[in-house]
Design a protein around this motif. Structure first.
Motif, PDB file in Angstrom:
ATOM      1  N   HIS A   1       0.837  -1.203   0.000  1.00  0.00           N
ATOM      2  CA  HIS A   1       0.000   0.000   0.000  1.00  0.00           C
ATOM      3  C   HIS A   1       0.869   1.248   0.000  1.00  0.00           C
ATOM      4  CE1 HIS A   1      -3.311  -2.637   1.208  1.00  0.00           C
ATOM      5  NE2 HIS A   1      -2.568  -3.045   2.216  1.00  0.00           N
TER       6      HIS A   1
ATOM      7  N   THR B   1      -0.516   4.699   0.629  1.00  0.00           N
ATOM      8  CA  THR B   1      -1.687   5.498   0.977  1.00  0.00           C
ATOM      9  C   THR B   1      -1.259   6.960   1.090  1.00  0.00           C
ATOM     10  OG1 THR B   1      -2.514   3.625   2.242  1.00  0.00           O
ATOM     11  CG2 THR B   1      -3.506   5.741   2.701  1.00  0.00           C
TER      12      THR B   1
ATOM     13  N   LYS C   1      -7.400  12.240  -1.533  1.00  0.00           N
ATOM     14  CA  LYS C   1      -6.830  11.123  -0.780  1.00  0.00           C
ATOM     15  C   LYS C   1      -6.955   9.842  -1.591  1.00  0.00           C
ATOM     16  CE  LYS C   1     -11.094  10.168   1.771  1.00  0.00           C
ATOM     17  NZ  LYS C   1     -11.578   9.117   0.935  1.00  0.00           N
TER      18      LYS C   1
ATOM     19  N   ASP D   1      -6.637   5.569  -0.629  1.00  0.00           N
ATOM     20  CA  ASP D   1      -6.356   4.517   0.354  1.00  0.00           C
ATOM     21  C   ASP D   1      -5.442   3.428  -0.201  1.00  0.00           C
ATOM     22  OD1 ASP D   1      -7.960   5.711   2.298  1.00  0.00           O
ATOM     23  OD2 ASP D   1      -9.733   4.580   1.709  1.00  0.00           O
TER      24      ASP D   1
ATOM     25  N   GLU E   1      -5.818   0.212   1.546  1.00  0.00           N
ATOM     26  CA  GLU E   1      -5.746   0.257   3.023  1.00  0.00           C
ATOM     27  C   GLU E   1      -6.915   1.111   3.498  1.00  0.00           C
ATOM     28  OE1 GLU E   1      -4.508  -1.549   5.417  1.00  0.00           O
ATOM     29  OE2 GLU E   1      -2.477  -0.788   5.682  1.00  0.00           O
ATOM     30  N   SER E   2      -8.107   0.531   3.445  1.00  0.00           N
ATOM     31  CA  SER E   2      -9.365   1.241   3.664  1.00  0.00           C
ATOM     32  C   SER E   2      -9.341   2.166   4.886  1.00  0.00           C
ATOM     33  CB  SER E   2     -10.488   0.217   3.817  1.00  0.00           C
ATOM     34  OG  SER E   2     -11.717   0.877   3.951  1.00  0.00           O
ATOM     35  N   GLY E   3      -9.631   3.449   4.639  1.00  0.00           N
ATOM     36  CA  GLY E   3      -9.727   4.435   5.703  1.00  0.00           C
ATOM     37  C   GLY E   3      -8.433   5.155   6.026  1.00  0.00           C
ATOM     38  N   ALA E   4      -7.310   4.668   5.548  1.00  0.00           N
ATOM     39  CA  ALA E   4      -6.020   5.258   5.903  1.00  0.00           C
ATOM     40  C   ALA E   4      -5.825   6.638   5.272  1.00  0.00           C
ATOM     41  CB  ALA E   4      -4.883   4.326   5.503  1.00  0.00           C
ATOM     42  N   GLY E   5      -6.311   6.831   4.049  1.00  0.00           N
ATOM     43  CA  GLY E   5      -6.178   8.131   3.398  1.00  0.00           C
ATOM     44  C   GLY E   5      -6.896   9.225   4.171  1.00  0.00           C
TER      45      GLY E   5
END
Length: 115
Positions: free
Chosen positions: A46, A48, A59, A61, A64-68
């Motif tokens: 990832h 991100t 953004k 991700d 990596e869901s939600g990391a952005g």
């Protein structure tokens, strides 16, 4: 471009953080392209990232869901505009659950402390 490599290691996963000036979506693409010229970053699980360009919040991700969103929120809190931050993760074979968000925050904090 600032690159802080091997800043976090947890259950086999390794993290790095990088960043630099970024004034447009095209600058963000160019930054990522330059970062991925380094074979290690091109092979990462990832990359991100987030940036605030003027009034535009961007953004990605990269799986990596939600990391952005975490990176974006930290940029907004610091009022750091026109600067991209990329958190890179090499997956180590074990799921980190919610700890991965803690690691993203820690990586961004480490980067911000270097500015």
């Amino acid at each position: 471009m600032i690159i802080l490599d091997n800043i976090i290691s947890d259950r086999g996963s390794k993290y790095a953080v990088s960043g630099g000036p970024c004034h447009s979506p095209d600058d963000a693409k160019a930054f990522l392209k330059q970062l991925k010229r380094k074979k290690k970053f091109a092979k990462a699980t990832h990359n991100t990232w987030a940036v605030i360009c003027g009034d535009e919040e961007i953004k990605n991700d990269d799986g990596e869901s939600g990391a952005g969103m975490i990176i974006l929120q930290m940029l907004a809190r610091e009022k750091l505009h026109n600067h991209i931050i990329v958190v890179t993760r090499w997956y180590g074979g074990k799921h980190l659950g919610g700890d991965r968000f803690r690691h993203v925050k820690e990586a961004v904090r480490t980067y911000l402390d270097e500015l």
